[in-house]
Enzyme design. Structure first.
Site, PDB file in Angstrom:
ATOM      1  N   ASN A 150       0.801  -1.231   0.000  1.00  0.00           N
ATOM      2  CA  ASN A 150       0.000   0.000   0.000  1.00  0.00           C
ATOM      3  C   ASN A 150       0.831   1.278   0.000  1.00  0.00           C
ATOM      4  O   ASN A 150       0.481   2.254  -0.643  1.00  0.00           O
ATOM      5  CB  ASN A 150      -1.009  -0.014   1.158  1.00  0.00           C
ATOM      6  CG  ASN A 150      -0.356  -0.014   2.509  1.00  0.00           C
ATOM      7  OD1 ASN A 150       0.679  -0.650   2.709  1.00  0.00           O
ATOM      8  ND2 ASN A 150      -0.930   0.705   3.446  1.00  0.00           N
ATOM      9  N   GLU A 248       3.498  -5.389  12.334  1.00  0.00           N
ATOM     10  CA  GLU A 248       2.599  -4.243  12.127  1.00  0.00           C
ATOM     11  C   GLU A 248       1.475  -4.738  11.236  1.00  0.00           C
ATOM     12  O   GLU A 248       1.697  -5.015  10.055  1.00  0.00           O
ATOM     13  CB  GLU A 248       3.349  -3.087  11.452  1.00  0.00           C
ATOM     14  CG  GLU A 248       4.511  -2.533  12.245  1.00  0.00           C
ATOM     15  CD  GLU A 248       4.080  -1.826  13.509  1.00  0.00           C
ATOM     16  OE1 GLU A 248       2.904  -1.427  13.615  1.00  0.00           O
ATOM     17  OE2 GLU A 248       4.925  -1.683  14.412  1.00  0.00           O
ATOM     18  N   CYS A 282      -3.301   1.596   6.298  1.00  0.00           N
ATOM     19  CA  CYS A 282      -3.720   0.866   7.500  1.00  0.00           C
ATOM     20  C   CYS A 282      -4.305   1.812   8.546  1.00  0.00           C
ATOM     21  O   CYS A 282      -5.018   1.380   9.441  1.00  0.00           O
ATOM     22  CB  CYS A 282      -2.540   0.108   8.078  1.00  0.00           C
ATOM     23  SG  CYS A 282      -1.134   1.181   8.388  1.00  0.00           S
ATOM     24  N   GLU A 461       7.321   0.254  16.029  1.00  0.00           N
ATOM     25  CA  GLU A 461       8.371   0.800  15.178  1.00  0.00           C
ATOM     26  C   GLU A 461       8.523   2.272  15.541  1.00  0.00           C
ATOM     27  O   GLU A 461       7.824   2.792  16.405  1.00  0.00           O
ATOM     28  CB  GLU A 461       7.978   0.649  13.706  1.00  0.00           C
ATOM     29  CG  GLU A 461       7.891  -0.806  13.259  1.00  0.00           C
ATOM     30  CD  GLU A 461       7.687  -0.969  11.767  1.00  0.00           C
ATOM     31  OE1 GLU A 461       6.965  -0.152  11.174  1.00  0.00           O
ATOM     32  OE2 GLU A 461       8.251  -1.914  11.196  1.00  0.00           O
TER      33      GLU A 461
HETATM   34  P1  NAP Z   1      -0.101  -9.286   3.181  1.00  0.00           P
HETATM   35  O1  NAP Z   1      -0.846 -10.050   2.148  1.00  0.00           O
HETATM   36  O2  NAP Z   1      -0.104  -9.785   4.567  1.00  0.00           O
HETATM   37  O3  NAP Z   1       1.377  -9.170   2.626  1.00  0.00           O
HETATM   38  C1  NAP Z   1       2.383  -8.430   3.286  1.00  0.00           C
HETATM   39  C2  NAP Z   1       3.732  -8.972   2.866  1.00  0.00           C
HETATM   40  O4  NAP Z   1       3.848 -10.314   3.326  1.00  0.00           O
HETATM   41  C3  NAP Z   1       3.904  -9.020   1.353  1.00  0.00           C
HETATM   42  O5  NAP Z   1       5.248  -8.749   1.025  1.00  0.00           O
HETATM   43  C4  NAP Z   1       3.557 -10.462   1.065  1.00  0.00           C
HETATM   44  O6  NAP Z   1       4.102 -10.916  -0.136  1.00  0.00           O
HETATM   45  C5  NAP Z   1       4.190 -11.160   2.251  1.00  0.00           C
HETATM   46  N1  NAP Z   1       3.701 -12.509   2.507  1.00  0.00           N
HETATM   47  C6  NAP Z   1       2.566 -13.094   2.087  1.00  0.00           C
HETATM   48  N2  NAP Z   1       2.507 -14.385   2.524  1.00  0.00           N
HETATM   49  C7  NAP Z   1       3.639 -14.605   3.242  1.00  0.00           C
HETATM   50  C8  NAP Z   1       4.169 -15.726   3.939  1.00  0.00           C
HETATM   51  N3  NAP Z   1       3.543 -16.906   3.966  1.00  0.00           N
HETATM   52  N4  NAP Z   1       5.347 -15.591   4.575  1.00  0.00           N
HETATM   53  C9  NAP Z   1       6.002 -14.405   4.577  1.00  0.00           C
HETATM   54  N5  NAP Z   1       5.568 -13.324   3.894  1.00  0.00           N
HETATM   55  C10 NAP Z   1       4.395 -13.400   3.243  1.00  0.00           C
HETATM   56  O7  NAP Z   1      -0.598  -7.785   3.238  1.00  0.00           O
HETATM   57  P2  NAP Z   1      -0.874  -6.808   2.023  1.00  0.00           P
HETATM   58  O8  NAP Z   1      -2.161  -7.233   1.374  1.00  0.00           O
HETATM   59  O9  NAP Z   1       0.355  -6.669   1.193  1.00  0.00           O
HETATM   60  O10 NAP Z   1      -1.081  -5.427   2.775  1.00  0.00           O
HETATM   61  C11 NAP Z   1      -2.282  -5.011   3.316  1.00  0.00           C
HETATM   62  C12 NAP Z   1      -2.327  -5.255   4.806  1.00  0.00           C
HETATM   63  O11 NAP Z   1      -1.230  -4.638   5.437  1.00  0.00           O
HETATM   64  C13 NAP Z   1      -3.552  -4.658   5.468  1.00  0.00           C
HETATM   65  O12 NAP Z   1      -4.060  -5.567   6.398  1.00  0.00           O
HETATM   66  C14 NAP Z   1      -3.016  -3.436   6.176  1.00  0.00           C
HETATM   67  O13 NAP Z   1      -3.766  -2.996   7.277  1.00  0.00           O
HETATM   68  C15 NAP Z   1      -1.668  -3.909   6.573  1.00  0.00           C
HETATM   69  N6  NAP Z   1      -0.778  -2.785   6.850  1.00  0.00           N
HETATM   70  C16 NAP Z   1      -0.426  -2.539   8.134  1.00  0.00           C
HETATM   71  C17 NAP Z   1       0.392  -1.466   8.424  1.00  0.00           C
HETATM   72  C18 NAP Z   1       0.808  -1.134   9.828  1.00  0.00           C
HETATM   73  O14 NAP Z   1       1.723  -0.339   9.994  1.00  0.00           O
HETATM   74  N7  NAP Z   1       0.196  -1.709  10.848  1.00  0.00           N
HETATM   75  C19 NAP Z   1       0.853  -0.653   7.377  1.00  0.00           C
HETATM   76  C20 NAP Z   1       0.454  -0.946   6.079  1.00  0.00           C
HETATM   77  C21 NAP Z   1      -0.356  -2.025   5.811  1.00  0.00           C
HETATM   78  P3  NAP Z   1       3.252 -10.820  -1.521  1.00  0.00           P
HETATM   79  O15 NAP Z   1       2.698  -9.465  -1.605  1.00  0.00           O
HETATM   80  O16 NAP Z   1       4.273 -11.061  -2.533  1.00  0.00           O
HETATM   81  O17 NAP Z   1       2.209 -11.872  -1.400  1.00  0.00           O
END
Ligand code: NAP
Length: 480
Positions: A150, A248, A282, A461
């Site tokens: 994002n 996070e 997020c 963080e």
């Molecule tokens: P995601 O699907 O959980 O993916 C995050 C990262 O993890 C990506 O690089 C993804 O790779 C990787 N990943 C996926 N499966 C994995 C596994 N089995 N082992 C290790 N890594 C793995 O999240 P997203 O859809 O990219 O992002 C949206 C989410 O992030 C939302 O829930 C949002 O709230 C959260 N977010 C939180 C914060 C915060 O600071 N709290 C900030 C921003 C976003 P791929 O993309 O290559 O699958």
């Protein structure tokens, strides 16, 4: 077709397997580059490079580490236009947003930790005339950093900067959905003179590359930002290996509006906190609670302004809402609008795919969407949608709104609008969230702890907290 490459041991290299994945431009709905489909072999190479670089990098004087990171920050600034355009094409966000927020913040992240590390000091504990204890904080080794799509470069650099500044080497994986600016960053690292192997970037799928980083026995710390489900999976692997873990995760943030707020300021900020980056931050406030006396006034003004927001080509400077990051994510967001209707909600504006003319005709866009008439505990109001969809709900008392605001499994951020200072303090104390913004949103001082309560994360963080995560404290006790 342009090929993105991994950055391993200071070189730009293809994946060992020779396989690549398609990388889409979401605003036109077409493949525009290829990304390495890396696997555990590539992660192994990256880990070995990082391990080999660690002995020298960990004892490189802080001033020298700081100088290199400052140079990297300067190079990001110097390439602002190029990086902002790349981020916009890769992610779908308006180029104006990438230029004013994402890329400048990536430079700030490096600059902040380049200076923080030289300011940081540790504690001493004196036992009167018996002994003195002092704490050493030492870099640990190879850090695994995994980030989401994002805010691609913004969040990627938010992890890498403190890890490198504190003397660790890194194996990092950006989201496979938005790999471009991490690739461009690797070129800038070479230009900045970052020693070989200190930072390694392996592109590819989460379940392959992310999984291999998480499972690697010689990557003793994992800093992860992403969804709660992925975080839980990562924790299930990393915890039994006793890795240091920073998570996070997701959010379902309340935006609480009292009748005594500064209405105009609240309204303009609420439009941003609802729909900035197509609601894919997020920290966006997706559940809006409005004190009943101003509910109708707010609803009318909010719907009127939001229905006029320009959804369009992200390259156009007048665009307020760009594309959703992928087709599958667009479908997921729209499925929540259907769920909201099934749950008895009324769509006041938006609720469907936006069709954009010209070269974006095949792109993935959604009209900003406002829904009312839902109960606070329905699925639409409990689950993270992570798109341009908000719900509005009236409330009567502080107790009632606190109960509703705190009712989800998440606890990342919250926003409160009131001119009553005592009420603001009361709400801040009682909200279950890692961050409370009063009369503002997304105002960030990088020294502050950043992270979530409940299922929004583990650890913090930001500021010195990140330097503490990436170092091991060691107490030294000297008897007088
Ligand atoms: P995601 O699907 O959980 O993916 C995050 C990262 O993890 C990506 O690089 C993804 O790779 C990787 N990943 C996926 N499966 C994995 C596994 N089995 N082992 C290790 N890594 C793995 O999240 P997203 O859809 O990219 O992002 C949206 C989410 O992030 C939302 O829930 C949002 O709230 C959260 N977010 C939180 C914060 C915060 O600071 N709290 C900030 C921003 C976003 P791929 O993309 O290559 O699958």
């Amino acid at each position: 077709m342009k090929k993105i490459l991994n950055y391993i041991n200071g070189e730009l290299v293809g994946p060992k397997s020779g396989q690549y994945l398609d990388n889409y431009n979401p605003s036109i709905g077409k493949v525009y580059s290829l990304i390495p489909n890396s696997d555990a072999d590539d992660v192994q190479r990256a880990q070995e490079a990082a391990q080999a670089a660690f002995p020298e990098w960990s004892v490189t004087p802080k001033d020298e580490r700081s100088r290199i990171l400052m140079k990297l920050a300067d190079l990001i600034d110097a390439n602002l236009d190029m990086l902002a355009k790349a981020e916009s094409v890769d992610n779908g966000k308006p180029v104006s947003l990438a230029k004013s927020v994402d890329i400048p913040r990536a430079a700030s992240n490096f600059r902040f930790y380049a200076t923080a590390v030289v300011q940081y000091s540790t504690h001493a504990h004196e036992m009167e005339d018996t002994a003195i204890n002092y704490t050493l904080r030492q870099p640990i080794g190879v850090a695994g950093c995994i980030s989401p799509w994002n805010l691609p470069l913004y969040l990627f650099s938010w992890k890498i900067a403190p890890a490198l500044a504190s003397g660790n080497c890194v194996v990092a994986k950006p989201s496979e959905v938005t790999p471009m600016t991490a690739y461009l960053l690797s070129k800038l690292c070479i230009e900045a003179g970052l020693p070989n192997g200190v930072l390694n970037i392996v592109h590819g799928l989460g379940p392959k590359v992310g999984q291999a980083i998480t499972e690697h026995p010689d990557i003793p710390m994992i800093s992860f930002t992403g969804g709660t489900v992925t975080g839980k999976h990562i924790a299930s692997i990393a915890a039994p290996m006793f890795k240091k873990l920073s998570l996070e995760l997701g959010g379902k943030n309340p935006n609480i509006i009292f009748a005594d707020c500064d209405f105009d300021k609240m309204l303009s900020t609420t439009i941003r906190s609802s729909f900035a980056n197509q609601g894919q931050i997020c920290l966006c406030g997706s559940r809006i609670f409005i004190e009943r006396p101003i509910y109708e006034k707010f609803k009318t003004a909010f719907v009127e302004k939001v229905s006029r927001m320009k959804v369009g080509n992200p390259a156009d400077d007048t665009t307020k809402m760009g594309a959703i990051v992928s087709q599958s994510h667009m479908e997921k967001v729209l499925s929540y609008v259907d769920l909201a209707k099934d749950e008895g909600g009324t769509v006041l504006t938006g609720g469907n795919q936006a069709l954009v003319d010209g070269e974006c005709a095949e792109g993935w866009f959604i009209h900003p969407t406002i829904i009312e008439g839902l109960s606070f505990d329905c699925r639409t109001n409990q689950e993270e949608i992570f798109g341009p969809v908000v719900t509005i709900m009236p409330f009567d008392t502080e107790e009632e709104v606190l109960m509703m605001a705190n009712s989800t499994k998440y606890g990342l951020a919250s926003t409160v609008w009131t001119e009553n200072l005592k009420k603001a303090h009361r709400m801040a104390r009682n909200l279950h969230a890692g961050i409370v913004w009063i009369n503002c949103w997304l105002l960030r001082d990088l020294r502050t702890p950043f992270g979530g309560a409940k299922q929004s994360g583990v650890g913090r963080e930001g500021g010195f907290e990140a330097l503490e995560f990436f170092t091991e404290p060691k107490n030294v006790c000297i008897k007088y």
